[in-house]
Write an enzyme that holds these catalytic residues in place. Structure first.
Site, mmCIF file in Angstrom:
data_model
loop_
_atom_site.group_PDB
_atom_site.id
_atom_site.type_symbol
_atom_site.label_atom_id
_atom_site.label_comp_id
_atom_site.label_asym_id
_atom_site.label_seq_id
_atom_site.Cartn_x
_atom_site.Cartn_y
_atom_site.Cartn_z
ATOM 1 N N GLU A 221 -46.850 -23.793 -35.613
ATOM 2 C CA GLU A 221 -47.173 -25.158 -35.180
ATOM 3 C C GLU A 221 -47.766 -26.002 -36.289
ATOM 4 O O GLU A 221 -47.457 -27.192 -36.404
ATOM 5 C CB GLU A 221 -48.153 -25.108 -33.997
ATOM 6 C CG GLU A 221 -48.594 -26.460 -33.474
ATOM 7 C CD GLU A 221 -47.447 -27.254 -32.849
ATOM 8 O OE1 GLU A 221 -47.499 -28.494 -32.897
ATOM 9 O OE2 GLU A 221 -46.502 -26.637 -32.340
ATOM 10 N N GLU A 222 -48.626 -25.422 -37.125
ATOM 11 C CA GLU A 222 -49.389 -26.226 -38.080
ATOM 12 C C GLU A 222 -49.071 -25.974 -39.543
ATOM 13 O O GLU A 222 -49.408 -26.794 -40.391
ATOM 14 C CB GLU A 222 -50.894 -26.009 -37.845
ATOM 15 C CG GLU A 222 -51.350 -26.246 -36.411
ATOM 16 C CD GLU A 222 -51.049 -27.653 -35.901
ATOM 17 O OE1 GLU A 222 -50.565 -28.490 -36.676
ATOM 18 O OE2 GLU A 222 -51.280 -27.918 -34.713
ATOM 19 N N SER A 624 -48.878 -38.457 -28.752
ATOM 20 C CA SER A 624 -49.559 -37.363 -29.436
ATOM 21 C C SER A 624 -50.775 -37.925 -30.186
ATOM 22 O O SER A 624 -51.666 -38.478 -29.545
ATOM 23 C CB SER A 624 -48.582 -36.633 -30.361
ATOM 24 O OG SER A 624 -49.109 -35.389 -30.754
ATOM 25 N N ASP A 703 -47.631 -28.863 -21.140
ATOM 26 C CA ASP A 703 -47.791 -29.100 -22.579
ATOM 27 C C ASP A 703 -48.585 -27.952 -23.191
ATOM 28 O O ASP A 703 -49.745 -27.729 -22.832
ATOM 29 C CB ASP A 703 -48.516 -30.436 -22.787
ATOM 30 C CG ASP A 703 -48.452 -30.927 -24.223
ATOM 31 O OD1 ASP A 703 -48.330 -30.092 -25.131
ATOM 32 O OD2 ASP A 703 -48.537 -32.151 -24.430
ATOM 33 N N HIS A 735 -44.740 -31.061 -24.387
ATOM 34 C CA HIS A 735 -45.273 -32.157 -25.194
ATOM 35 C C HIS A 735 -44.274 -33.298 -25.368
ATOM 36 O O HIS A 735 -44.665 -34.469 -25.414
ATOM 37 C CB HIS A 735 -45.690 -31.609 -26.562
ATOM 38 C CG HIS A 735 -46.538 -32.544 -27.369
ATOM 39 N ND1 HIS A 735 -47.769 -32.989 -26.960
ATOM 40 C CD2 HIS A 735 -46.322 -33.125 -28.576
ATOM 41 C CE1 HIS A 735 -48.289 -33.789 -27.863
ATOM 42 N NE2 HIS A 735 -47.425 -33.897 -28.862
#
Length: 760
Positions: A221-222, A624, A703, A735
């Site tokens: 994800e990051e 977001s 989400d 999301h």
């Protein structure tokens, strides 16, 4: 009044009105546009391809494209690199034989990490050097498409309805595949026709919280690392990561659907909490023998991993505060490791994919390493001595280098920003520092590329404002008069050219009064005179830039709002991509401060820069981080905004994940039992009493990125303060709130909200 005087007056009036009537008579009629067409099928922009690749032998260009009958379903296509008609290789319907596509929750989450909302064939890779086979996963199993004289033929490699095979890769020689199944790493031969050969597990001992070969949530994800294992150059070993999530807190998500509620437990490390423990190993494919690769003592994250050409494995690791990125190599495939590069930044180090060996330059007896660094204040490419770590600059661009494209060992192709980050161009540079623009350079466009294995040819993507991305194949060193080979996909609907908005560049300064911000304005097209309302669109968070000359997926939405009588204002605040380091580090300890101040400053400057803007009727729409910015802007007694829409917004950053949040805000604990100023400042729940203007909050109940709990916390706080607001939830949606019907409902809801709150 005499007849002569009346005649004179009428003639004068006619003369005065003549230009008006002439303009009205010659003005181009405004083409109607509905939300149904904006979000309908076929897409206005055409069926844009994704994951385009040049085959290893250079004869094909492959890609995924939406189906002609349903743009939500992706199919695998290819077309000859020399030019020619594209052809479908395989679709989900071709191989499922009437069965419906099935995905486990883990597979759905993996697609969400990759921002893939469509179904069908969602990923693939060329298998081996011949350019005759492609591997892809579908509905939990693996398939191989072989390209022969009789056309493409799909072969099913696995058949297990209970346990999916995940993240498959081919060995460098194309004779074997590896994949993850049940948390273990497996290998399988491709030599045997029919059943695809015998599969065997290389690892054992996986549990619900311990697994091999998959990227943990934070990495995917990051850190943009979607993989958890890598083949060695000779195909005899795997560098594999083992993930232990026992100490990662469990978050329970209520996936609320219209007919049921599913409780899903997810290992999700919030800011300040325990991350997964990740270890690195080399595995011998022949016998499964395992050797550990000890990480540096201060390593928290494995950001990248791989092998050098001589068979030496390497890891890139980040410290928890992300102030240090280390490249460590492991001689003879064992530890302890040796630090090759130590990259540091007092704010944070950006991870990248620019590491590559440069065979044409030998330093200390080994190929030089290509690397990128912002140590000069602007991201540039550098050459590094693998033994000593000594650096020498390669590029000296006036704006940041975006990334390396490829290298043949003598020349490096790269992409770099132009026009204050609003454009992107392609360059080639020799090792002596001589650089040149590649053919096709134009102002106000966005070009990017992928290279073939020899970096002789590039698959170039070119987009511009109002023009969807187009593919072409061109040589790095084109002969005189040689032209790129256009690779036409579906042409955009002719309606797109008629409705594409015409942007006006607006001169906006940040709240510091000196930093120029990129901003565009789109005038209303309803034909009505007088001050008009404006919808502002911004992301505002670190990373993503939304105001540039690239194709925008919001093109048709902006055109629709123009016809509804709104001006549309798009903005990049400080902290966003494609600018110098000082600009991109603006979010350090400053969520809800620098971004909000820049937004307010821009909104107040807009009526002075653009005629006809009603300063009392300016709204905001964000998703977001943009949703966080929307809510934070409304939870402010000094807001210049009339209303705002916030989709999937974070509200309390202690609920968001470790790597992203701590990179920008540090750890949440102040050492005295409380929160740091950075987290308190960015907490929207504590600001609920400041809401005084209309706010619409939108969130999907499933989400797994910005958990629904964010919106529940703010909802409760607003209710406790008796502050009215509007809320729209989407049962079972994640999301991105995927699905054509859900998207249409969402934008109808937003449209009605702005019509109500920005009316005269």
């Amino acid at each position: 009044m005499t007849a002569d005087r009346l005649t004179s007056r009428l003639l004068a009036l006619a003369a005065a009105l003549a230009p008006v009537f002439a303009t009205a008579a010659t003005a181009t009629p405004v083409t109607p546009l509905t939300l149904e067409r904006v979000l309908g099928d076929p897409p206005l922009q055409g069926r844009l391809v994704r994951q385009a690749e040049i085959s290893p032998d250079g004869t094909w260009v492959s890609y995924l494209r939406p189906s002609e009958t349903d743009s939500e379903q992706l199919e695998l296509w290819a077309q000859p690199a020399a030019g020619g008609a594209p052809r479908k290789l395989v679709s989900a319907a071709d191989v499922l034989g009437g069965r419906s596509q099935q995905l486990t929750e883990a597979e759905r989450m993996a697609l969400e990490r990759k921002r893939i909302s469509q179904g069908g064939i969602t990923g693939y890779q060329w298998c081996g050097p011949s350019g005759k086979a492609l591997l892809f996963p579908l509905s939990g199993d693996l398939y191989l498409v072989r390209l022969g004289d009789q056309g493409p033929k799909a072969q099913r490699l696995t058949n297990d309805d209970q346990v999916p095979e995940q993240d498959p890769t081919c060995s460098p020689d194309g004779r074997r595949i590896a994949y993850v199944k049940g948390g273990e790493l497996w290998v399988q031969s491709l030599d045997k026709e029919g059943d695809g050969g015998v599969a065997r597990a290389l690892t054992q001992g996986a549990t619900e919280t311990r697994f091999w070969g998959l990227a943990e949530f934070i990495a995917a994800e990051e850190l943009s690392r979607q993989r958890g294992y890598w083949w060695s150059p000779d195909g005899n070993q795997l560098l594999a990561l083992n993930v232990d999530e026992r100490d990662v807190p469990v978050k329970t998500r209520a996936q609320i659907f219209s007919d049921r509620t599913t409780m899903t437990q997810q290992r999700y490390p919030g800011a300040g909490e325990n991350n997964a423990r990740v270890t690195a190993w080399t595995l011998q494919v022949a016998d499964g023998r395992m050797t550990p690769l000890p990480l540096p003592s201060d390593a928290e994250y494995i950001a990248r991993a791989g092998w050098f050409g001589d068979g030496t494995p390497w890891l890139q690791t980040l410290t928890r505060d992300q102030h240090k990125l280390a490249l460590t190599e492991y001689a003879h495939g064992a530890g302890p490791g040796r630090t090759v590069i130590d990259e540091r930044d007092p704010a944070w180090v950006e991870v990248h994919d620019d590491l590559q060996e440069i065979a044409g330059l030998t330093l200390s007896g080994q190929p030089a390493l290509l690397w990128s660094s912002e140590s000069s204040g602007r991201r540039q490419l550098v050459l590094v001595d693998r033994r000593t770590g000594e650096r020498r600059p390669l590029t000296n661009e006036p704006e940041p280098v975006a990334h390396r494209v490829c290298s043949d060992g003598r020349t490096v192709v790269y992409a770099a920003a132009r026009d204050r980050g609003r454009s992107r161009a392609l360059f080639a540079i020799d090792l002596d520092g001589t650089s040149r623009l590649l053919d096709g350079a134009q102002p106000r466009q966005w070009r990017d590329a992928r290279g073939d294995g020899d970096c002789a040819r590039l698959l170039v993507t070119r987009g511009a404002w109002g023009e969807p991305p187009a593919l072409s194949l061109q040589a790095v060193d084109a002969q005189a008069g040689a032209k790129p080979v256009a690779l036409p996909g579906d042409a955009p609907d002719a309606l797109l050219a008629r409705i594409a908005p015409k942007p006006q560049v607006v001169d906006i300064l940040a709240a510091d009064g000196r930093t120029p911000l990129n901003a565009l304005y789109f005038a209303p097209l309803d034909g009505k005179a007088g001050p008009h309302p404006v919808i502002t669109m911004a992301y505002g968070g670190p990373g993503t830039s939304t105001t540039n000359w690239n194709w925008s997926r919001d093109t048709a939405l902006i055109a629709y709002w123009q016809r509804r009588g709104y001006g549309v204002f798009t903005l990049d605040t400080r902290g966003m991509q494609n600018r110098d380091r000082e600009f991109t580090r603006a979010h350090r300890l400053a969520f809800g401060a620098v971004d909000v101040n820049d937004l307010f400053a821009a909104v107040r400057q807009l009526p002075k820069q653009v005629a006809g803007v009603d300063p009392k009727r300016i709204g905001f729409f964000g998703w977001s981080y943009g949703g966080f910015l929307a809510e934070r802007a409304m939870l402010d007694a000094d807001t210049p905004l009339a209303s705002a829409v916030a989709v999937a917004p974070p509200t309390d950053w202690t609920l968001y994940d470790t790597a992203y949040t701590e990179r920008y805000l540090g750890m949440p604990q102040d050492g005295k039992g409380g929160q740091t100023d950075a987290y308190r400042q960015a907490n929207l729940v504590t600001r609920a009493k400041l809401l005084g203007k209309p706010l619409l909050i939108v969130h999907g109940t499933a989400d797994d990125n910005v958990l629904f709990e964010h919106t529940l916390r703010l909802t409760e706080a607003l209710q406790n303060e008796a502050r009215p607001f509007e809320l729209m939830i989407y049962p079972g949606k994640a999301h991105g709130i995927a699905g054509r019907s859900a998207k249409l409902h969402l934008y109808r809801t937003i449209d009605a909200f702005f019509a109500k709150t920005l009316a005269r």
